[in-house]
Design a protein around this motif. Sequence first.
Motif, PDB file in Angstrom:
ATOM      1  N   LEU A 199       0.774  -1.351   0.181  1.00 20.79           N
ATOM      2  CA  LEU A 199      -0.004   0.159   0.060  1.00 20.79           C
ATOM      3  C   LEU A 199       0.843   1.221   0.074  1.00 20.79           C
ATOM      4  CD1 LEU A 199      -2.741   1.252   0.152  1.00 20.79           C
ATOM      5  CD2 LEU A 199      -2.586   1.296   2.761  1.00 20.79           C
ATOM      6  N   GLY A 200       0.953   2.056  -1.065  1.00 21.38           N
ATOM      7  CA  GLY A 200       1.644   3.273  -1.350  1.00 21.38           C
ATOM      8  C   GLY A 200       3.033   2.907  -2.062  1.00 21.38           C
ATOM      9  N   VAL A 201       3.066   3.663  -3.045  1.00 22.91           N
ATOM     10  CA  VAL A 201       4.585   3.313  -3.953  1.00 22.91           C
ATOM     11  C   VAL A 201       4.881   4.983  -4.127  1.00 22.91           C
ATOM     12  CG1 VAL A 201       3.957   1.182  -5.098  1.00 22.91           C
ATOM     13  CG2 VAL A 201       2.867   3.067  -5.915  1.00 22.91           C
ATOM     14  N   ARG A 253       8.476   2.687  -3.409  1.00 21.99           N
ATOM     15  CA  ARG A 253       9.010   2.267  -4.554  1.00 21.99           C
ATOM     16  C   ARG A 253      10.041   1.142  -4.203  1.00 21.99           C
ATOM     17  NH1 ARG A 253      12.696   7.070  -6.830  1.00 21.99           N
ATOM     18  NH2 ARG A 253      13.552   7.620  -4.879  1.00 21.99           N
ATOM     19  N   HIS A 254      11.024   1.593  -2.921  1.00 20.13           N
ATOM     20  CA  HIS A 254      12.013   0.545  -2.599  1.00 20.13           C
ATOM     21  C   HIS A 254      11.386  -0.736  -2.009  1.00 20.13           C
ATOM     22  CE1 HIS A 254      14.907   3.410  -3.781  1.00 20.13           C
ATOM     23  NE2 HIS A 254      14.350   4.357  -2.705  1.00 20.13           N
ATOM     24  N   HIS A 255      10.126  -0.698  -1.308  1.00 17.20           N
ATOM     25  CA  HIS A 255       9.476  -1.866  -0.860  1.00 17.20           C
ATOM     26  C   HIS A 255       9.282  -2.819  -2.091  1.00 17.20           C
ATOM     27  CE1 HIS A 255       9.350  -1.138   3.387  1.00 17.20           C
ATOM     28  NE2 HIS A 255       9.114   0.054   3.421  1.00 17.20           N
ATOM     29  N   ALA A 256       8.493  -1.988  -3.331  1.00 18.23           N
ATOM     30  CA  ALA A 256       8.185  -2.955  -4.209  1.00 18.23           C
ATOM     31  C   ALA A 256       9.467  -3.653  -4.738  1.00 18.23           C
ATOM     32  CB  ALA A 256       7.683  -2.037  -5.338  1.00 18.23           C
ATOM     33  N   ARG A 257      10.534  -3.179  -5.024  1.00 13.25           N
ATOM     34  CA  ARG A 257      11.873  -3.654  -5.494  1.00 13.25           C
ATOM     35  C   ARG A 257      12.167  -4.769  -4.600  1.00 13.25           C
ATOM     36  NH1 ARG A 257      16.931  -2.984  -3.854  1.00 13.25           N
ATOM     37  NH2 ARG A 257      16.012  -0.967  -2.915  1.00 13.25           N
ATOM     38  N   ALA A 293      -1.398  -1.115  -4.115  1.00 12.62           N
ATOM     39  CA  ALA A 293      -2.496  -0.097  -4.082  1.00 12.62           C
ATOM     40  C   ALA A 293      -2.021   1.270  -3.665  1.00 12.62           C
ATOM     41  CB  ALA A 293      -3.604  -0.513  -3.122  1.00 12.62           C
ATOM     42  N   ASP A 294      -2.573   2.335  -4.685  1.00 13.54           N
ATOM     43  CA  ASP A 294      -2.059   3.462  -4.174  1.00 13.54           C
ATOM     44  C   ASP A 294      -3.224   4.594  -4.957  1.00 13.54           C
ATOM     45  OD1 ASP A 294      -1.005   6.124  -4.283  1.00 13.54           O
ATOM     46  OD2 ASP A 294       1.207   5.337  -3.841  1.00 13.54           O
ATOM     47  N   PRO A 295      -3.829   5.282  -4.353  1.00 15.14           N
ATOM     48  CA  PRO A 295      -4.964   6.180  -4.807  1.00 15.14           C
ATOM     49  C   PRO A 295      -4.320   7.291  -5.763  1.00 15.14           C
ATOM     50  CG  PRO A 295      -4.782   6.724  -2.487  1.00 15.14           C
ATOM     51  CD  PRO A 295      -3.811   5.537  -2.704  1.00 15.14           C
ATOM     52  N   GLY A 296      -2.848   7.376  -5.642  1.00 13.38           N
ATOM     53  CA  GLY A 296      -2.265   8.404  -6.355  1.00 13.38           C
ATOM     54  C   GLY A 296      -1.522   7.955  -7.540  1.00 13.38           C
ATOM     55  N   GLY A 297      -1.863   6.572  -7.739  1.00  9.88           N
ATOM     56  CA  GLY A 297      -1.088   6.027  -8.907  1.00  9.88           C
ATOM     57  C   GLY A 297       0.231   5.290  -8.730  1.00  9.88           C
ATOM     58  N   ASP A 298       0.938   5.723  -9.963  1.00 16.67           N
ATOM     59  CA  ASP A 298       2.299   4.857  -9.996  1.00 16.67           C
ATOM     60  C   ASP A 298       3.314   5.868 -10.401  1.00 16.67           C
ATOM     61  OD1 ASP A 298       4.504   3.235  -9.694  1.00 16.67           O
ATOM     62  OD2 ASP A 298       3.561   2.150 -11.468  1.00 16.67           O
ATOM     63  N   PRO A 299       3.768   6.897  -9.522  1.00 19.26           N
ATOM     64  CA  PRO A 299       4.365   8.092 -10.187  1.00 19.26           C
ATOM     65  C   PRO A 299       5.944   7.736 -10.567  1.00 19.26           C
ATOM     66  CG  PRO A 299       4.015   7.961  -7.798  1.00 19.26           C
ATOM     67  CD  PRO A 299       3.318   7.029  -8.121  1.00 19.26           C
ATOM     68  N   PRO A 324      -7.108   0.782  -6.138  1.00 16.31           N
ATOM     69  CA  PRO A 324      -7.378   2.149  -5.457  1.00 16.31           C
ATOM     70  C   PRO A 324      -7.381   2.240  -3.989  1.00 16.31           C
ATOM     71  CG  PRO A 324      -9.475   0.947  -6.239  1.00 16.31           C
ATOM     72  CD  PRO A 324      -8.287   0.264  -6.567  1.00 16.31           C
ATOM     73  N   ASP A 325      -7.453   1.147  -3.311  1.00 16.64           N
ATOM     74  CA  ASP A 325      -7.470   1.193  -1.785  1.00 16.64           C
ATOM     75  C   ASP A 325      -7.187  -0.088  -1.243  1.00 16.64           C
ATOM     76  OD1 ASP A 325      -9.669  -0.070  -2.145  1.00 16.64           O
ATOM     77  OD2 ASP A 325     -10.953   1.678  -1.996  1.00 16.64           O
TER      78      ASP A 325
END
Length: 327
Positions: A8-10, A15-19, A33-39, A50-51
Motif C-alpha cells: 500500500l503506497g508506492v 518504490r523501494h519496498h516494491a523492488r 494499491a495507491d490512490p495516487g497512481g504509480d509515480p 485504488p485502496d
Amino acid sequence: MVLRAGLLGVGMMGRHHARVLREVEGVELVAIADPGGDPHGVAGGLKILPDTDALIAVGIDIAVVAVPTAFHEKAALQLGAAGVHTLVEKPIAHSLEAGQRMVDAFRDAGLVGAVGHIERFNPALQELRRRIERGELGALYQIQTRRQGPFPSRISDVGVAKDLASHDVDLTAWVVQSEYEYVFAQTAFKSGRAHEDMIAITGRTQSGVIVNNLVNWLSPMKERLTVVTGEKGAFVADTATGDLTFYANGTIPLEWDTVSSFRGVSEGDVTRYSYPKREPLRVEHENFRDAVLGRPSDIVTMEQGQRTLLVVESALEAANSRSVLQL
C-alpha cells in the motif's frame, strides 16, 4: 511456503519496498494499491488498485503500509481485521492512541505486526550489536547519535522528531537492550514550518546508560553517526557508509597500588572492521518474513514501535514544558 504480499503506497519509500519484495526469497508481490497512481513506475505487470479493500480482495498473506503517517492506523486496522500480517512504515502512527489501537488489534488477532525502523538493520549497527553482545565493550556507559542534514521536501505531515529522531530512539534502545527511563529535550523552529526542524534529546535508559540524540534538518552536512562508549573503549558506527570503528581504551594497569585507582583512559588501538554489508531494507523484509513463518527473527514489533513513539512524544512534551519526564 510462498507468502503473497501486498503493498500500500508506492511513493518515495514504497518504490523501494516494491523492488525488495520482488527480490526476497519466499515472498511474491501480487498486488499494489495507491490512490495516487504509480509515480515512479514500479508496478510492472501489476494493476494499481485504488485502496486497502481492493488490496485485501486479491488475497494476501502479508502487507507493507508505506503511506503518510496519518493513514497508518486505518490501513493497519483494515489489514489486521482481514488476517493480514503487516509491516507499517515508521512512525507507527500519528498519535499514541492510534498506535495503541494498532498494537491491541494485532496482538488480539495473533498476527505479526512490525514497524519499519530500518536503521536497526544497518550493517554497521548489526555488527555493533553483535560485538556488544559478545562483551567486547564491557560495561556500557553512554550512547550518542547524530543525525543531521538538509530538509527533505517530501516530508510535510510530521517534524524532525517523528520522522528522524524516531530512528535514533529505536536503535538506541535496541543497541543497549534497555528502554529509555528519563528524557529531556530542546527543539527549534527555524524553517517557517509548523513542525520542529531541530531536536536535542538527552536522557538515561533503565540500565543507567546516558543517552544523547542530536537530530536536525538544518545542516548542509549530512551525518549519521552512533557512538557507544563503554568500559573497554568506544564503537563508532557510521550508518551512512555502513562502517564500524573501534577505539580501544589503551590504559595499561599500573603496578603501584597508590596510583592504581581509575583516573581516566588513554588512546589505544583503532580498528575498522570488515564484514558483509547487506541492504538494510532487504534484511528488514527477511526478518519480517521469518517472523510470519515462525522462524527466529528480530523485527521491530508494534509494541516496540509504540514505545519509540512514546519516547518521541515525551521528548516533545519535555521540550515544550522545559522539564524532565519519567516514562
